[in-house]
Scaffold this motif. Structure first.
Motif, PDB file in Angstrom:
ATOM      1  N   GLU A 152       0.866  -1.335   0.170  1.00  0.00           N
ATOM      2  CA  GLU A 152       0.062  -0.006   0.065  1.00  0.00           C
ATOM      3  C   GLU A 152       0.742   1.042   0.072  1.00  0.00           C
ATOM      4  O   GLU A 152       0.622   2.226  -0.781  1.00  0.00           O
ATOM      5  CB  GLU A 152      -0.868   0.005   1.342  1.00  0.00           C
ATOM      6  N   LEU A 153       1.842   1.070   0.815  1.00  0.00           N
ATOM      7  CA  LEU A 153       2.879   2.351   0.764  1.00  0.00           C
ATOM      8  C   LEU A 153       3.534   2.807  -0.539  1.00  0.00           C
ATOM      9  O   LEU A 153       3.589   3.587  -1.091  1.00  0.00           O
ATOM     10  CB  LEU A 153       3.967   2.202   2.091  1.00  0.00           C
ATOM     11  N   ALA A 154       3.992   1.379  -1.262  1.00  0.00           N
ATOM     12  CA  ALA A 154       4.599   1.371  -2.673  1.00  0.00           C
ATOM     13  C   ALA A 154       3.806   2.191  -3.578  1.00  0.00           C
ATOM     14  O   ALA A 154       4.194   2.919  -4.374  1.00  0.00           O
ATOM     15  CB  ALA A 154       5.024   0.224  -2.950  1.00  0.00           C
ATOM     16  N   GLU A 155       2.586   1.733  -3.524  1.00  0.00           N
ATOM     17  CA  GLU A 155       1.337   2.394  -4.411  1.00  0.00           C
ATOM     18  C   GLU A 155       1.185   3.752  -4.273  1.00  0.00           C
ATOM     19  O   GLU A 155       1.138   4.447  -5.359  1.00  0.00           O
ATOM     20  CB  GLU A 155      -0.074   1.457  -4.215  1.00  0.00           C
ATOM     21  N   LEU A 156       1.034   4.174  -2.850  1.00  0.00           N
ATOM     22  CA  LEU A 156       1.089   5.619  -2.732  1.00  0.00           C
ATOM     23  C   LEU A 156       2.354   6.286  -3.450  1.00  0.00           C
ATOM     24  O   LEU A 156       1.748   7.477  -3.678  1.00  0.00           O
ATOM     25  CB  LEU A 156       0.667   5.856  -1.197  1.00  0.00           C
ATOM     26  N   ARG A 157       3.592   5.716  -2.943  1.00  0.00           N
ATOM     27  CA  ARG A 157       4.600   6.431  -3.626  1.00  0.00           C
ATOM     28  C   ARG A 157       4.733   6.553  -5.056  1.00  0.00           C
ATOM     29  O   ARG A 157       5.199   7.508  -5.703  1.00  0.00           O
ATOM     30  CB  ARG A 157       5.953   5.755  -3.000  1.00  0.00           C
TER      31      ARG A 157
ATOM     32  N   CYS B 229      -3.664  11.378   0.612  1.00  0.00           N
ATOM     33  CA  CYS B 229      -2.721  10.347   1.530  1.00  0.00           C
ATOM     34  C   CYS B 229      -3.331   9.672   2.708  1.00  0.00           C
ATOM     35  O   CYS B 229      -3.324   8.569   3.065  1.00  0.00           O
ATOM     36  CB  CYS B 229      -1.381  10.781   1.647  1.00  0.00           C
ATOM     37  N   LEU B 230      -3.690  10.745   3.430  1.00  0.00           N
ATOM     38  CA  LEU B 230      -4.614  10.418   4.878  1.00  0.00           C
ATOM     39  C   LEU B 230      -5.643   9.489   4.473  1.00  0.00           C
ATOM     40  O   LEU B 230      -5.996   8.472   5.045  1.00  0.00           O
ATOM     41  CB  LEU B 230      -5.325  11.429   5.363  1.00  0.00           C
ATOM     42  N   ASP B 231      -6.662   9.718   3.383  1.00  0.00           N
ATOM     43  CA  ASP B 231      -7.633   8.888   3.017  1.00  0.00           C
ATOM     44  C   ASP B 231      -7.077   7.461   2.479  1.00  0.00           C
ATOM     45  O   ASP B 231      -7.900   6.285   2.727  1.00  0.00           O
ATOM     46  CB  ASP B 231      -8.254   9.626   1.652  1.00  0.00           C
ATOM     47  N   ALA B 232      -6.077   7.263   2.061  1.00  0.00           N
ATOM     48  CA  ALA B 232      -5.336   6.024   1.514  1.00  0.00           C
ATOM     49  C   ALA B 232      -4.785   5.240   2.553  1.00  0.00           C
ATOM     50  O   ALA B 232      -4.725   4.068   2.443  1.00  0.00           O
ATOM     51  CB  ALA B 232      -4.602   6.213   0.306  1.00  0.00           C
ATOM     52  N   LEU B 233      -4.366   5.948   3.639  1.00  0.00           N
ATOM     53  CA  LEU B 233      -3.509   5.208   4.570  1.00  0.00           C
ATOM     54  C   LEU B 233      -4.614   4.511   5.586  1.00  0.00           C
ATOM     55  O   LEU B 233      -5.238   4.966   6.261  1.00  0.00           O
ATOM     56  CB  LEU B 233      -2.658   6.014   5.306  1.00  0.00           C
ATOM     57  N   HIS B 234      -4.736   3.022   5.512  1.00  0.00           N
ATOM     58  CA  HIS B 234      -5.792   2.519   6.458  1.00  0.00           C
ATOM     59  C   HIS B 234      -5.224   1.837   7.606  1.00  0.00           C
ATOM     60  O   HIS B 234      -4.339   1.044   7.479  1.00  0.00           O
ATOM     61  CB  HIS B 234      -6.353   1.399   5.491  1.00  0.00           C
TER      62      HIS B 234
END
Length: 361
Positions: free
Chosen positions: A292-297, A348-353
């Motif tokens: 998930e972090l890699a997808e956000l980056r 980012c806040l919305d995507a971090l679960h």
């Protein structure tokens, strides 16, 4: 020194022992000791200093020492972040804060007193030792932070940051670089910093200062001085300027005139954004996966995400938290504009679960 107390005062003590150029210890303590700093600020830049007074929490009648009207802030003369910082609105809150302060103030106050023993203190400051408090007028506005150096008497600022005040119900806690505050306000912050540092004899060191600008009244308040670069700024300097502020600190340590490259980085603007969680204790059940972090980056190139929690941790065990919310991680973002920074932060806040379980009683 790249760190707060006790490193910040150990370095000038050790440098003096080994004849290495460093800021005089007394000048560092005039920044570190919140009450002593206010006394010296009042002499050098009185127009930027809110009302304040000293309070001995162990006195028989601490409230009788307060010369400010409600509401006001109460905090130790030496603490970390917002620990033991209280907004006082009435006598009942004051007495409750004093009781809590008495229990915990020695954690920083006792070692700070050891540092104070290395200089000849004025009588007023000798009485207001490391286990005393300062009451301060509440100030508000938009925060700004110039960072710079003093080298052989030469004052220089290599960056100005700000902490925007968002309108609306949702507040996004972040630092942005470079500042978007009016140039005139930035110049006033820089001028006040120079006058104060010259007044206390600070030299051969780095600094960052925090100010509060009340846009409606155009009043500029000084919050505090730190006798170091801010590591919170480092990633943003790299993103915007292409160079870490650690380089400047190393120049100073080597006795070289410090210099920073300018606007050679990947982004026009950058931000350090906190990942907040309501101030309610809980057990961490889930954090975002590496995928998930890699997808956000990949979605936002250049983004750095640092998590301070992992499954099984209890939020109340996190060190050095403030009194208002838990900080469970940090996001460093780059963008083409300040508006885009805010949008990316929200995304980012919305995507971090994250998931949390309540603490069993």
């Amino acid at each position: 020194a790249h760190w707060d107390f006790p490193t910040s005062v150990m370095v000038p003590i050790l440098c003096k022992e080994y004849s290495i150029p460093a800021p005089p210890l007394e000048s560092v303590l005039k920044c570190e000791h919140k009450y002593w700093s206010r006394v010296e600020q009042k002499k050098a830049i009185p127009e930027h200093v809110p009302d304040f007074c000293s309070v001995d929490p162990f006195a028989s009648d601490p409230l009788g020492q307060v010369t400010l009207d409600y509401p006001f802030w109460l905090k130790p003369v030496k603490a970390f972040s917002s620990q033991l910082g209280f907004k006082i609105e009435n006598a009942e809150q004051f007495h409750a804060a004093i009781e809590e302060t008495r229990q915990a103030i020695h954690h920083f106050g006792d070692p700070f007193n050891e540092a104070l023993e290395h200089v000849d203190l004025p009588p007023e400051i000798r009485q207001a030792n490391g286990n005393t408090c300062i009451a301060e007028q509440i100030i508000s506005g938009r925060q700004g932070a110039p960072e710079g150096t003093m080298f052989q008497g030469e004052f220089n600022v290599h960056g100005v940051f700000d902490q925007p005040v968002d309108k609306g119900a949702m507040l996004f806690d972040r630092l942005e670089y470079p500042s978007s505050m009016p140039e005139g306000v930035q110049r006033r912050m820089i001028d006040a910093s120079k006058r104060f540092l010259e007044h206390i004899g600070f030299d051969h060191g780095c600094f960052n200062a925090e100010f509060m600008w009340d846009e409606e009244s155009d009043q500029l308040w000084l919050v505090e001085f730190n006798t170091r670069i801010s590591q919170s700024h480092s990633e943003m300097f790299i993103m915007v300027d292409g160079m870490s502020n650690h380089e400047v600190a190393i120049d100073i340590a080597l006795g070289q005139r410090p210099s920073m490259v300018n606007r050679q980085g990947q982004f026009p603007v950058a931000a350090k954004c906190l990942i907040p969680h309501k101030h309610e204790d809980a057990i961490v059940k889930r954090v975002p996966s590496q995928q998930e972090l890699a997808e956000l980056r990949e979605r936002f190139p250049g983004t750095l995400i640092k998590l301070d929690i992992e499954p099984g941790m209890r939020l109340s065990d996190l060190p050095n938290q403030d009194s208002f919310s838990y900080h469970i991680g940090t996001i460093y973002l780059g963008a083409d504009s300040h508006e885009e920074l805010r949008e990316r932060y929200r995304d980012c806040l919305d995507a971090l679960h994250f998931e949390f379980d309540p603490v069993s009683q």
